[in-house]
Every structure is written in structure tokens, then in C-alpha cells.
Design a protein around this motif. Structure first.
Motif, PDB file in Angstrom:
ATOM      1  N   ILE A  56      33.263   2.816   4.191  1.00 32.70           N
ATOM      2  CA  ILE A  56      34.366   2.620   5.127  1.00 32.70           C
ATOM      3  C   ILE A  56      35.288   1.554   4.542  1.00 32.70           C
ATOM      4  O   ILE A  56      34.820   0.522   4.047  1.00 32.70           O
ATOM      5  N   GLU A  57      36.596   1.793   4.592  1.00 35.50           N
ATOM      6  CA  GLU A  57      37.587   0.843   4.076  1.00 35.50           C
ATOM      7  C   GLU A  57      38.443   0.325   5.227  1.00 35.50           C
ATOM      8  O   GLU A  57      38.734   1.056   6.175  1.00 35.50           O
ATOM      9  N   PHE A  58      38.846  -0.933   5.104  1.00 37.21           N
ATOM     10  CA  PHE A  58      39.753  -1.545   6.071  1.00 37.21           C
ATOM     11  C   PHE A  58      40.894  -2.204   5.307  1.00 37.21           C
ATOM     12  O   PHE A  58      40.665  -2.879   4.305  1.00 37.21           O
ATOM     13  N   VAL A  59      42.111  -2.015   5.780  1.00 38.01           N
ATOM     14  CA  VAL A  59      43.285  -2.674   5.210  1.00 38.01           C
ATOM     15  C   VAL A  59      44.100  -3.243   6.362  1.00 38.01           C
ATOM     16  O   VAL A  59      44.051  -2.742   7.484  1.00 38.01           O
ATOM     17  N   SER A  60      44.837  -4.292   6.078  1.00 34.90           N
ATOM     18  CA  SER A  60      45.659  -4.924   7.117  1.00 34.90           C
ATOM     19  C   SER A  60      46.798  -3.999   7.529  1.00 34.90           C
ATOM     20  O   SER A  60      47.467  -3.416   6.693  1.00 34.90           O
ATOM     21  N   ALA A  61      46.973  -3.897   8.840  1.00 33.53           N
ATOM     22  CA  ALA A  61      48.080  -3.107   9.362  1.00 33.53           C
ATOM     23  C   ALA A  61      49.390  -3.785   9.006  1.00 33.53           C
ATOM     24  O   ALA A  61      49.457  -5.020   8.945  1.00 33.53           O
ATOM     25  N   PRO A  62      50.424  -2.996   8.762  1.00 36.24           N
ATOM     26  CA  PRO A  62      51.721  -3.608   8.439  1.00 36.24           C
ATOM     27  C   PRO A  62      52.223  -4.409   9.631  1.00 36.24           C
ATOM     28  O   PRO A  62      52.015  -4.043  10.772  1.00 36.24           O
ATOM     29  N   THR A  63      52.851  -5.518   9.324  1.00 38.59           N
ATOM     30  CA  THR A  63      53.446  -6.330  10.378  1.00 38.59           C
ATOM     31  C   THR A  63      54.913  -5.993  10.466  1.00 38.59           C
ATOM     32  O   THR A  63      55.552  -5.674   9.468  1.00 38.59           O
ATOM     33  N   SER A  64      55.430  -6.033  11.667  1.00 40.62           N
ATOM     34  CA  SER A  64      56.858  -5.739  11.822  1.00 40.62           C
ATOM     35  C   SER A  64      57.654  -6.978  11.467  1.00 40.62           C
ATOM     36  O   SER A  64      57.290  -8.092  11.789  1.00 40.62           O
ATOM     37  N   SER A  65      58.721  -6.751  10.750  1.00 39.02           N
ATOM     38  CA  SER A  65      59.592  -7.883  10.386  1.00 39.02           C
ATOM     39  C   SER A  65      60.890  -7.732  11.157  1.00 39.02           C
ATOM     40  O   SER A  65      61.661  -6.831  10.931  1.00 39.02           O
ATOM     41  N   PHE A  70      40.810   2.431   7.493  1.00 34.17           N
ATOM     42  CA  PHE A  70      41.338   2.060   8.798  1.00 34.17           C
ATOM     43  C   PHE A  70      42.281   0.876   8.670  1.00 34.17           C
ATOM     44  O   PHE A  70      41.985  -0.093   7.972  1.00 34.17           O
ATOM     45  N   LEU A  71      43.413   0.950   9.374  1.00 33.73           N
ATOM     46  CA  LEU A  71      44.322  -0.185   9.480  1.00 33.73           C
ATOM     47  C   LEU A  71      43.780  -1.124  10.546  1.00 33.73           C
ATOM     48  O   LEU A  71      43.436  -0.682  11.650  1.00 33.73           O
ATOM     49  N   VAL A  72      43.691  -2.410  10.234  1.00 38.20           N
ATOM     50  CA  VAL A  72      43.185  -3.397  11.186  1.00 38.20           C
ATOM     51  C   VAL A  72      44.190  -4.530  11.337  1.00 38.20           C
ATOM     52  O   VAL A  72      44.951  -4.820  10.418  1.00 38.20           O
ATOM     53  N   ASP A  73      44.189  -5.166  12.497  1.00 37.22           N
ATOM     54  CA  ASP A  73      45.169  -6.224  12.733  1.00 37.22           C
ATOM     55  C   ASP A  73      44.777  -7.557  12.103  1.00 37.22           C
ATOM     56  O   ASP A  73      45.645  -8.399  11.890  1.00 37.22           O
ATOM     57  N   ASP A  74      43.505  -7.765  11.789  1.00 38.46           N
ATOM     58  CA  ASP A  74      43.077  -9.016  11.157  1.00 38.46           C
ATOM     59  C   ASP A  74      41.860  -8.730  10.281  1.00 38.46           C
ATOM     60  O   ASP A  74      40.725  -8.800  10.740  1.00 38.46           O
ATOM     61  N   ARG A  75      42.128  -8.392   9.035  1.00 39.13           N
ATOM     62  CA  ARG A  75      41.069  -8.012   8.097  1.00 39.13           C
ATOM     63  C   ARG A  75      40.055  -9.137   7.897  1.00 39.13           C
ATOM     64  O   ARG A  75      38.848  -8.900   7.853  1.00 39.13           O
ATOM     65  N   ALA A  76      40.510 -10.378   7.781  1.00 36.90           N
ATOM     66  CA  ALA A  76      39.617 -11.517   7.562  1.00 36.90           C
ATOM     67  C   ALA A  76      38.685 -11.727   8.756  1.00 36.90           C
ATOM     68  O   ALA A  76      37.480 -11.949   8.587  1.00 36.90           O
ATOM     69  N   ALA A  77      39.213 -11.630   9.964  1.00 35.45           N
ATOM     70  CA  ALA A  77      38.384 -11.785  11.159  1.00 35.45           C
ATOM     71  C   ALA A  77      37.366 -10.656  11.257  1.00 35.45           C
ATOM     72  O   ALA A  77      36.213 -10.880  11.639  1.00 35.45           O
ATOM     73  N   LEU A  78      37.776  -9.435  10.892  1.00 35.84           N
ATOM     74  CA  LEU A  78      36.841  -8.323  10.908  1.00 35.84           C
ATOM     75  C   LEU A  78      35.732  -8.550   9.891  1.00 35.84           C
ATOM     76  O   LEU A  78      34.556  -8.309  10.189  1.00 35.84           O
ATOM     77  N   ALA A  79      36.068  -9.034   8.706  1.00 36.42           N
ATOM     78  CA  ALA A  79      35.060  -9.313   7.680  1.00 36.42           C
ATOM     79  C   ALA A  79      34.035 -10.316   8.213  1.00 36.42           C
ATOM     80  O   ALA A  79      32.826 -10.133   8.043  1.00 36.42           O
TER      81      ALA A  79
END
Length: 145
Positions: A135-144, A94-103
Motif C-alpha cells: 500500500i502506498e500513501f502520498v500527500s494530497a495536493p494543497t490548494s494554493s 492513496f492521497l492522504v492529508d498528513d503523510r507524516a502523521a499517518l506514518a
């Protein structure tokens, strides 16, 4: 900038993005197995802890047990399996907006987490759902911009 999905595969040189037709255009849903009677634990984990919206199953499928969840772009179906065995290798990512906060949130709820490797700028975070599914979580890409 973190790369995900097709961008990451193309950068690693394992996907030729110009030579393939686009027969598959997306993912409608993923199916994750759970034991019969595990709906309360599934709702507590996937909806209350991960923040996914629970959506009703169609009546003709609800008789089978299980429960469904959704994001704006994906449905996650948990299906009750009388011969359930946790999937310890195969897994959704799953793509997440804040992996550290989710952890932090997972750990605070008593869910053990483990870091994975970083590949092409993407750092993995893993946990097991209440049934032992990976279950895996990775940070969602940020728009530049």
C-alpha cells in the motif's frame, strides 16, 4: 507545491493532455485481494487504523466474503480469494492529508513503514496491509489560493 496524477505526468513529459479523448473520467473502486476469513483484520486495518468508512456489500455479493470501504470519492473493495497471494508490487496509492502523521500512527500500531523515492515533488510512503499487500500513501495536493 506537490504535483499529483495527471499534473505530475504532464510535468514529467510523459502525458500529452491535449491529444487524448476523455473516455475514462475517474475511478469507481479498486479491488484488493485478501485471504478467505480475513474480514476482521481488514476492518481493523482499513477502517480502524486508516479511517476508511466500512460500507455494506450488496447481499448478493456479501455471500462471497470480503468487505468494502469508502471515501467520498472512491470505494475500496477487499475480495476474499481462496487462492490468495499478496500483491507485493502492484498497489493502490492513496492521497492522504498528513503523510507524516499517518506514518507515526502506523508505526505506533506496529505496522512497519518504508519511505519511497521523491519523484516530481511527491514523496512515497509504503506499508503492507495485514495480508502482505503493498500500500502506498502520498500527500494530497494543497490548494494554493
Amino acid at each position: 507545491m506537490e504535483l499529483h496524477g495527471v499534473d505530475r505526468l504532464a510535468r514529467l513529459g510523459v502525458l500529452n493532455t491535449t491529444a487524448r479523448s476523455n473516455m475514462i473520467v475517474g475511478v469507481d473502486h479498486i479491488q484488493i485481494a485478501m485471504p478467505v476469513g480475513g474480514e476482521s483484520a481488514a476492518i481493523a486495518f482499513y477502517s480502524e487504523l486508516l479511517g476508511l468508512e466500512q460500507v455494506p456489500k450488496p447481499p448478493e455479493l456479501a455471500v462471497r466474503g470480503g468487505c468494502w470501504f469508502a471515501t467520498p470519492t472512491l470505494q475500496i473493495h477487499l475480495g476474499a480469494d481462496p487462492n490468495f497471494r499478496p500483491d507485493e508490487k502492484g498497489h493502490p496509492a492513496f492521497l492522504v492529508d498528513d503523510r507524516a502523521a499517518l506514518a507515526e500512527r502506523l508505526v505506533a500500531a506496529g505496522v512497519a513503514t518504508r519511505d519511497g523515492t521523491t519523484v516530481a515533488g511527491v514523496t512515497q510512503l509504503f506499508c503492507d496491509d495485514p495480508f502482505g499487500n503493498r500500500i502506498e500513501f502520498v500527500s494530497a495536493p494543497t490548494s494554493s489560493a
